[in-house]
Design a protein around this motif. Structure first.
Motif, PDB file in Angstrom:
ATOM      1  N   ASP A  72       0.818  -1.213   0.000  1.00  0.00           N
ATOM      2  CA  ASP A  72       0.000   0.000   0.000  1.00  0.00           C
ATOM      3  C   ASP A  72       0.855   1.267   0.000  1.00  0.00           C
ATOM      4  N   GLN A  73       1.957   1.261   0.740  1.00  0.00           N
ATOM      5  CA  GLN A  73       2.828   2.436   0.763  1.00  0.00           C
ATOM      6  C   GLN A  73       3.462   2.656  -0.614  1.00  0.00           C
ATOM      7  N   ALA A  74       3.922   1.588  -1.261  1.00  0.00           N
ATOM      8  CA  ALA A  74       4.483   1.704  -2.609  1.00  0.00           C
ATOM      9  C   ALA A  74       3.411   2.176  -3.579  1.00  0.00           C
ATOM     10  N   ARG A  75       2.200   1.655  -3.428  1.00  0.00           N
ATOM     11  CA  ARG A  75       1.090   2.075  -4.298  1.00  0.00           C
ATOM     12  C   ARG A  75       0.869   3.586  -4.206  1.00  0.00           C
ATOM     13  N   ASP A  76       0.844   4.113  -2.985  1.00  0.00           N
ATOM     14  CA  ASP A  76       0.603   5.542  -2.804  1.00  0.00           C
ATOM     15  C   ASP A  76       1.704   6.377  -3.447  1.00  0.00           C
ATOM     16  N   LEU A  77       2.958   5.960  -3.287  1.00  0.00           N
ATOM     17  CA  LEU A  77       4.079   6.684  -3.894  1.00  0.00           C
ATOM     18  C   LEU A  77       4.046   6.577  -5.418  1.00  0.00           C
ATOM     19  N   LEU A  78       3.776   5.381  -5.932  1.00  0.00           N
ATOM     20  CA  LEU A  78       3.692   5.182  -7.385  1.00  0.00           C
ATOM     21  C   LEU A  78       2.531   5.970  -7.983  1.00  0.00           C
ATOM     22  N   ASP A  79       1.419   5.996  -7.278  1.00  0.00           N
ATOM     23  CA  ASP A  79       0.261   6.749  -7.755  1.00  0.00           C
ATOM     24  C   ASP A  79       0.619   8.225  -7.920  1.00  0.00           C
ATOM     25  N   GLN A  80       1.346   8.779  -6.962  1.00  0.00           N
ATOM     26  CA  GLN A  80       1.768  10.179  -7.046  1.00  0.00           C
ATOM     27  C   GLN A  80       2.739  10.382  -8.211  1.00  0.00           C
ATOM     28  N   LEU A  81       3.694   9.471  -8.380  1.00  0.00           N
ATOM     29  CA  LEU A  81       4.641   9.572  -9.497  1.00  0.00           C
ATOM     30  C   LEU A  81       3.918   9.527 -10.843  1.00  0.00           C
ATOM     31  N   LEU A  82       2.994   8.600 -10.981  1.00  0.00           N
ATOM     32  CA  LEU A  82       2.256   8.466 -12.238  1.00  0.00           C
ATOM     33  C   LEU A  82       1.406   9.706 -12.510  1.00  0.00           C
ATOM     34  N   GLU A  83       0.865  10.274 -11.456  1.00  0.00           N
ATOM     35  CA  GLU A  83       0.086  11.507 -11.615  1.00  0.00           C
ATOM     36  C   GLU A  83       0.992  12.668 -12.039  1.00  0.00           C
ATOM     37  N   ASP A  84       2.193  12.742 -11.467  1.00  0.00           N
ATOM     38  CA  ASP A  84       3.136  13.818 -11.781  1.00  0.00           C
ATOM     39  C   ASP A  84       3.618  13.756 -13.234  1.00  0.00           C
ATOM     40  N   VAL A  85       3.902  12.548 -13.747  1.00  0.00           N
ATOM     41  CA  VAL A  85       4.397  12.429 -15.124  1.00  0.00           C
ATOM     42  C   VAL A  85       3.258  12.382 -16.131  1.00  0.00           C
ATOM     43  N   ASP A  86       2.056  12.073 -15.649  1.00  0.00           N
ATOM     44  CA  ASP A  86       0.841  12.122 -16.454  1.00  0.00           C
ATOM     45  C   ASP A  86       0.860  11.183 -17.664  1.00  0.00           C
ATOM     46  N   GLU A  87       1.656  10.137 -17.625  1.00  0.00           N
ATOM     47  CA  GLU A  87       1.659   9.133 -18.693  1.00  0.00           C
ATOM     48  C   GLU A  87       2.452   7.928 -18.222  1.00  0.00           C
ATOM     49  N   GLY A  88       2.270   6.820 -18.905  1.00  0.00           N
ATOM     50  CA  GLY A  88       3.052   5.626 -18.615  1.00  0.00           C
ATOM     51  C   GLY A  88       2.466   4.799 -17.482  1.00  0.00           C
ATOM     52  N   CYS A  89       3.275   3.832 -17.047  1.00  0.00           N
ATOM     53  CA  CYS A  89       2.893   2.916 -15.990  1.00  0.00           C
ATOM     54  C   CYS A  89       4.179   2.419 -15.336  1.00  0.00           C
ATOM     55  N   LEU A  90       4.040   1.626 -14.298  1.00  0.00           N
ATOM     56  CA  LEU A  90       5.202   0.955 -13.737  1.00  0.00           C
ATOM     57  C   LEU A  90       5.589  -0.131 -14.723  1.00  0.00           C
ATOM     58  N   ARG A  91       6.838  -0.152 -15.141  1.00  0.00           N
ATOM     59  CA  ARG A  91       7.288  -1.144 -16.123  1.00  0.00           C
ATOM     60  C   ARG A  91       8.453  -1.929 -15.550  1.00  0.00           C
ATOM     61  N   LEU A  92       8.330  -3.263 -15.561  1.00  0.00           N
ATOM     62  CA  LEU A  92       9.403  -4.171 -15.158  1.00  0.00           C
ATOM     63  C   LEU A  92       9.965  -4.780 -16.425  1.00  0.00           C
ATOM     64  N   TYR A  93      11.287  -4.762 -16.545  1.00  0.00           N
ATOM     65  CA  TYR A  93      11.912  -5.186 -17.797  1.00  0.00           C
ATOM     66  C   TYR A  93      13.189  -5.976 -17.535  1.00  0.00           C
ATOM     67  N   PHE A  94      13.602  -6.726 -18.543  1.00  0.00           N
ATOM     68  CA  PHE A  94      14.858  -7.466 -18.502  1.00  0.00           C
ATOM     69  C   PHE A  94      16.006  -6.475 -18.551  1.00  0.00           C
ATOM     70  N   ALA A  95      16.876  -6.520 -17.537  1.00  0.00           N
ATOM     71  CA  ALA A  95      17.970  -5.555 -17.425  1.00  0.00           C
ATOM     72  C   ALA A  95      19.337  -6.229 -17.477  1.00  0.00           C
ATOM     73  N   GLY A  96      19.459  -7.274 -18.286  1.00  0.00           N
ATOM     74  CA  GLY A  96      20.739  -7.954 -18.429  1.00  0.00           C
ATOM     75  C   GLY A  96      20.874  -9.087 -17.430  1.00  0.00           C
ATOM     76  N   TYR A  97      22.105  -9.549 -17.301  1.00  0.00           N
ATOM     77  CA  TYR A  97      22.389 -10.663 -16.401  1.00  0.00           C
ATOM     78  C   TYR A  97      23.343 -10.213 -15.308  1.00  0.00           C
ATOM     79  N   GLY A  98      23.105 -10.685 -14.105  1.00  0.00           N
ATOM     80  CA  GLY A  98      24.012 -10.473 -12.982  1.00  0.00           C
ATOM     81  C   GLY A  98      24.249 -11.807 -12.317  1.00  0.00           C
ATOM     82  N   CYS A  99      25.483 -12.211 -12.214  1.00  0.00           N
ATOM     83  CA  CYS A  99      25.840 -13.499 -11.609  1.00  0.00           C
ATOM     84  C   CYS A  99      25.156 -14.665 -12.309  1.00  0.00           C
ATOM     85  N   GLY A 100      24.970 -14.541 -13.618  1.00  0.00           N
ATOM     86  CA  GLY A 100      24.379 -15.613 -14.395  1.00  0.00           C
ATOM     87  C   GLY A 100      22.863 -15.668 -14.365  1.00  0.00           C
TER      88      GLY A 100
END
Length: 94
Positions: free
Chosen positions: A5-33
């Motif tokens: 819930d705390q992360a939701r509230d912070l993310l909601d504010q961020l999304l409102e501030d940028v007024d577009e997009g969403c939370l995006r999780l993506y492949f960021a390479g490999y670490g330790c295999g």
């Protein structure tokens, strides 16, 4: 995947501030295999799976969707701005 819930509230504010997009999780390479997961506020890409988790729009890169099943996104407000942490990721062999 879970967003506290705390992360939701912070993310909601961020999304409102940028007024577009969403939370995006993506492949960021490999670490330790093992694949690394990146997290950003951005527009979904063509091969993302779209979800609404705790009222937050989330796009997840299909390459890492299997790594997000047990994932918990936590957030807290700091003097430098919101900070987010991903818990429940598989242990790395480093």
């Amino acid at each position: 995947m879970e967003i506290t819930d705390q992360a939701r509230d912070l993310l909601d504010q961020l999304l409102e501030d940028v007024d577009e997009g969403c939370l995006r999780l993506y492949f960021a390479g490999y670490g330790c295999g093992e694949p690394d997961i990146g997290m950003t506020i951005a527009e979904p890409e063509a091969d993302d799976e779209l979800h609404h988790i705790n009222s937050i729009p989330v796009a997840i890169d299909q390459k890492i969707i299997h790594l997000t099943e047990e994932l918990i996104v936590e957030g807290k407000a700091t003097m430098e701005g919101p900070k987010f942490q991903m818990l429940g990721l598989p242990e790395k062999g480093c």
